[in-house]
Enzyme design. Structure first.
Site, PDB file in Angstrom:
ATOM      1  N   ARG A   1      41.931  38.387 -89.967  1.00 50.39           N
ATOM      2  CA  ARG A   1      43.034  37.421 -89.962  1.00 50.39           C
ATOM      3  C   ARG A   1      42.731  36.217 -90.846  1.00 50.39           C
ATOM      4  NH1 ARG A   1      44.682  36.016 -83.997  1.00 50.39           N
ATOM      5  NH2 ARG A   1      46.807  35.754 -84.699  1.00 50.39           N
TER       6      ARG A   1
ATOM      7  N   ARG B   1      38.718  34.134 -95.210  1.00 50.29           N
ATOM      8  CA  ARG B   1      38.058  32.877 -95.544  1.00 50.29           C
ATOM      9  C   ARG B   1      38.349  31.898 -94.428  1.00 50.29           C
ATOM     10  NH1 ARG B   1      39.664  29.653 -99.626  1.00 50.29           N
ATOM     11  NH2 ARG B   1      37.791  28.452 -99.362  1.00 50.29           N
TER      12      ARG B   1
ATOM     13  N   CYS C   1      36.632  -1.724 -70.648  1.00 53.10           N
ATOM     14  CA  CYS C   1      35.886  -0.493 -70.333  1.00 53.10           C
ATOM     15  C   CYS C   1      35.014  -0.675 -69.094  1.00 53.10           C
ATOM     16  CB  CYS C   1      35.021  -0.108 -71.525  1.00 53.10           C
ATOM     17  SG  CYS C   1      33.868   1.217 -71.130  1.00 53.10           S
TER      18      CYS C   1
ATOM     19  N   CYS D   1      31.176  -0.436 -69.882  1.00 50.69           N
ATOM     20  CA  CYS D   1      30.495  -1.448 -70.681  1.00 50.69           C
ATOM     21  C   CYS D   1      29.770  -2.430 -69.750  1.00 50.69           C
ATOM     22  CB  CYS D   1      31.489  -2.206 -71.557  1.00 50.69           C
ATOM     23  SG  CYS D   1      31.811  -1.412 -73.144  1.00 50.69           S
TER      24      CYS D   1
ATOM     25  N   ASP E   1      32.565   6.682 -58.630  1.00 46.43           N
ATOM     26  CA  ASP E   1      33.439   5.985 -57.670  1.00 46.43           C
ATOM     27  C   ASP E   1      34.586   6.873 -57.209  1.00 46.43           C
ATOM     28  OD1 ASP E   1      31.947   3.530 -57.957  1.00 46.43           O
ATOM     29  OD2 ASP E   1      32.944   3.240 -59.888  1.00 46.43           O
TER      30      ASP E   1
ATOM     31  N   HIS F   1      29.578   0.562 -76.633  1.00 43.28           N
ATOM     32  CA  HIS F   1      30.785   1.325 -76.326  1.00 43.28           C
ATOM     33  C   HIS F   1      31.055   2.440 -77.350  1.00 43.28           C
ATOM     34  CE1 HIS F   1      34.741   1.808 -74.483  1.00 43.28           C
ATOM     35  NE2 HIS F   1      35.279   1.802 -75.696  1.00 43.28           N
TER      36      HIS F   1
ATOM     37  N   ASN G   1      31.763  15.579 -71.253  1.00 40.89           N
ATOM     38  CA  ASN G   1      33.073  15.833 -71.861  1.00 40.89           C
ATOM     39  C   ASN G   1      33.261  14.772 -72.907  1.00 40.89           C
ATOM     40  OD1 ASN G   1      33.948  17.926 -70.220  1.00 40.89           O
ATOM     41  ND2 ASN G   1      34.779  16.521 -68.687  1.00 40.89           N
TER      42      ASN G   1
ATOM     43  N   SER H   1      37.911  10.585 -69.990  1.00 42.60           N
ATOM     44  CA  SER H   1      38.808   9.484 -69.660  1.00 42.60           C
ATOM     45  C   SER H   1      38.396   8.209 -70.393  1.00 42.60           C
ATOM     46  CB  SER H   1      38.792   9.253 -68.150  1.00 42.60           C
ATOM     47  OG  SER H   1      37.479   8.954 -67.715  1.00 42.60           O
TER      48      SER H   1
ATOM     49  N   HIS I   1      33.449   5.576 -74.042  1.00 42.02           N
ATOM     50  CA  HIS I   1      32.083   5.063 -73.889  1.00 42.02           C
ATOM     51  C   HIS I   1      31.143   6.250 -73.658  1.00 42.02           C
ATOM     52  CE1 HIS I   1      29.528   1.470 -72.862  1.00 42.02           C
ATOM     53  NE2 HIS I   1      28.726   2.504 -72.688  1.00 42.02           N
TER      54      HIS I   1
ATOM     55  N   HIS J   1      28.944   8.789 -72.305  1.00 41.98           N
ATOM     56  CA  HIS J   1      28.476   9.011 -70.937  1.00 41.98           C
ATOM     57  C   HIS J   1      28.548  10.490 -70.599  1.00 41.98           C
ATOM     58  CE1 HIS J   1      32.851   9.112 -70.392  1.00 41.98           C
ATOM     59  NE2 HIS J   1      32.639   9.778 -69.272  1.00 41.98           N
TER      60      HIS J   1
ATOM     61  N   GLN K   1      28.260  13.311 -66.922  1.00 42.97           N
ATOM     62  CA  GLN K   1      28.370  13.365 -65.465  1.00 42.97           C
ATOM     63  C   GLN K   1      27.365  14.360 -64.902  1.00 42.97           C
ATOM     64  OE1 GLN K   1      32.230  13.483 -63.588  1.00 42.97           O
ATOM     65  NE2 GLN K   1      33.254  13.232 -65.548  1.00 42.97           N
TER      66      GLN K   1
ATOM     67  N   GLU L   1      25.094  33.929 -64.340  1.00 41.91           N
ATOM     68  CA  GLU L   1      23.944  33.901 -65.256  1.00 41.91           C
ATOM     69  C   GLU L   1      22.633  34.178 -64.498  1.00 41.91           C
ATOM     70  OE1 GLU L   1      23.684  30.519 -67.850  1.00 41.91           O
ATOM     71  OE2 GLU L   1      25.595  30.950 -68.827  1.00 41.91           O
TER      72      GLU L   1
ATOM     73  N   HIS M   1      22.529  24.485 -68.482  1.00 40.74           N
ATOM     74  CA  HIS M   1      22.399  25.471 -67.426  1.00 40.74           C
ATOM     75  C   HIS M   1      20.923  25.583 -67.073  1.00 40.74           C
ATOM     76  CE1 HIS M   1      26.452  27.774 -67.873  1.00 40.74           C
ATOM     77  NE2 HIS M   1      26.502  26.817 -66.974  1.00 40.74           N
TER      78      HIS M   1
HETATM   79  P1  H2U Z   1      35.083  11.453 -67.718  1.00 37.70           P
HETATM   80  O1  H2U Z   1      35.412  10.576 -68.861  1.00 37.70           O
HETATM   81  O2  H2U Z   1      34.261  12.677 -68.157  1.00 37.70           O
HETATM   82  O3  H2U Z   1      36.288  11.782 -66.909  1.00 37.70           O
HETATM   83  O4  H2U Z   1      34.081  10.648 -66.747  1.00 37.70           O
HETATM   84  C1  H2U Z   1      34.345   9.380 -66.257  1.00 37.70           C
HETATM   85  C2  H2U Z   1      34.037   9.370 -64.779  1.00 37.70           C
HETATM   86  O5  H2U Z   1      33.949   8.012 -64.355  1.00 37.70           O
HETATM   87  C3  H2U Z   1      35.111  10.029 -63.933  1.00 37.70           C
HETATM   88  O6  H2U Z   1      34.548  11.108 -63.238  1.00 37.70           O
HETATM   89  C4  H2U Z   1      34.440   7.905 -63.047  1.00 37.70           C
HETATM   90  C5  H2U Z   1      35.563   8.927 -62.978  1.00 37.70           C
HETATM   91  O7  H2U Z   1      35.692   9.421 -61.669  1.00 37.70           O
HETATM   92  N1  H2U Z   1      34.849   6.515 -62.801  1.00 37.70           N
HETATM   93  C6  H2U Z   1      34.132   5.749 -61.923  1.00 37.70           C
HETATM   94  O8  H2U Z   1      33.188   6.250 -61.299  1.00 37.70           O
HETATM   95  N2  H2U Z   1      34.462   4.422 -61.737  1.00 37.70           N
HETATM   96  C7  H2U Z   1      35.509   3.809 -62.364  1.00 37.70           C
HETATM   97  O9  H2U Z   1      35.724   2.627 -62.192  1.00 37.70           O
HETATM   98  C8  H2U Z   1      36.380   4.602 -63.257  1.00 37.70           C
HETATM   99  C9  H2U Z   1      35.996   6.022 -63.528  1.00 37.70           C
HETATM  100 ZN    ZN Z   2      32.425   0.753 -72.896  1.00 38.35          ZN
END
Ligand code: H2U
Ligand code: ZN
Length: 354
Positions: free
Chosen positions: A31, A34, A55, A58, A81, A118, A158, A166, A169, A171, A173, A187, A286
């Site tokens: 398909r 190149r 943020c 931050c 949180d 940030h 992510n 979301s 910055h 980060h 998890q 696996e 993993h």
């Molecule tokens: P993501 O950008 O991968 O969604 O991770 C941000 C995480 O930060 C998300 O799981 C958490 C969200 O629950 N969070 C807090 O713990 N405190 C906050 O004040 C906002 C977001």
């Molecule tokens: Zn930030």
């Protein structure tokens, strides 16, 4: 029976097997003979904002629930949180039918900020700062694995709005769960069965095959290899493998931790440079389950699953046949690896293109 011919894999539709997940991927290289159609986007996804007053990651800014992010200057870890899992189990009502099963699931959710700045993503961070992130992952894994209620620890990042992050910055998890989730459970099973049958490790053997073939290897250093796996589903998916057999991050030597930081910087830089954008992806490690059993079969690794296909804006969708049948890709893993090998190594934002 369809006619068989000796057409090379790079030219004809075929399917490839993923022995880690016992799944097939359909490859249709005819398909796009190149892979590169020449679309170029303006460099994007970078910001000069070192501190965003809005943020919550931050230093010094307020977070949800009246918490405050302290004025940290290295890596900062906190309990999410809005955790998806809670440390205590609550009973669930008995199922009215075996077809309506449910069970409680407890766990811990943490957030790790890589750096106070940030706008500093992994490829733009100094090696010594990425190394601090590796050390934090290792310490968090060691601490959480000592909790007898937890069976598995998933560290993941992510990156980018396209992947649902979301917040830009830098980060990641950690979700640590009571049960081993489906993907690492499978696996575990496939690596265990392979070890039982062949008396060797599946991913050690796979790395030997790839090191000989070379055409899917993107980059390597003394202790790690980054390659586009034979069975890659996402266009520029990569697998990071340590050259030595080990199951979890606390098993890494100091030199291997430095090499892990280095290979992370190398692969994420190549990703950014490919389309001159802050390359979105989900990546994660993993590692062997921490369920109290021995796991000699486990070979620690990281998967990068990036959605971009041809440019900073054109992504691969897993819809239609992929959702209903099986994953499909057009460019071969070999040509994806070739593209990633061909990009210049220094980060494009550091070489004067913006
Ligand atoms: P993501 O950008 O991968 O969604 O991770 C941000 C995480 O930060 C998300 O799981 C958490 C969200 O629950 N969070 C807090 O713990 N405190 C906050 O004040 C906002 C977001
Ligand atoms: Zn930030």
């Amino acid at each position: 029976m369809p006619q068989e011919s000796a057409t090379p894999l790079a030219q004809s539709p075929h399917r490839r097997y993923n022995p880690l997940l016992r799944k097939w991927v359909l490859i249709s290289p005819q398909r796009t003979q190149r892979p590169w159609l020449g679309e170029v986007n303006a460099p994007s996804g970078f910001s000069d904002l070192r501190h965003d007053p809005q943020c919550y990651l931050c230093p010094g800014n307020p977070r949800a629930g009246g918490h405050q992010t302290p004025k940290y200057d290295g890596v900062y870890v906190f309990d999410n949180d809005y955790p998806a899992l809670l440390p205590q189990t609550t009973a669930v009502a008995e199922a009215a039918s075996p077809l309506l099963q449910a069970e409680p699931e407890l766990g811990r959710c943490k957030v790790i900020c890589f750096h106070p700045d940030h706008n500093l993503t992994l490829p733009l961070m100094q090696l010594e700062d990425i190394r601090k992130v590796v050390d934090t992952w290792t310490e968090e894994f060691a601490t959480l694995s000592a909790d007898p209620n937890l069976g598995y620890i998933q560290i993941f990042e992510n990156r980018g709005a396209m992947m649902g992050a979301s917040n830009p910055h830098p980060h990641c998890q950690i979700w640590a769960t009571q049960h081993v989730p489906d993907e690492p459970a499978l696996e575990t099973e496939t690596q265990r069965d392979y070890l039982a049958e062949k008396k060797t490790c599946m991913l050690c053997d796979y790395l030997a095959v790839e090191s000989k073939a070379k055409d899917r290897i993107v980059t390597e250093n003394e202790h790690f290899v980054a390659l586009v796996p034979w069975w890659a589903v996402w266009p520029f998916e990569t697998l990071l493998l340590p050259k030595r057999h080990l199951g979890t991050m606390p098993g890494l030597t100091e030199a291997e931790k430095a090499s892990l930081a280095d290979i992370l910087k190398q692969i994420t830089t190549r990703y950014d440079n490919l389309f001159q954008t802050s390359f979105p992806y989900t990546m994660g490690f993993h590692q062997s389950p921490v369920d109290g059993s021995d796991h000699p079969e486990w070979h620690f690794h990281a998967h990068f699953y990036p959605p971009l296909l041809r440019s900073a804006t054109v992504r691969k969708f897993m819809v239609g046949f992929e959702l209903l049948g099986m994953p499909q890709r057009d460019i071969t893993p070999e040509s994806a690896a070739e593209r990633l090998r061909a990009v210049p190594a220094p980060h494009f934002t550091l070489t004067g293109s913006r």
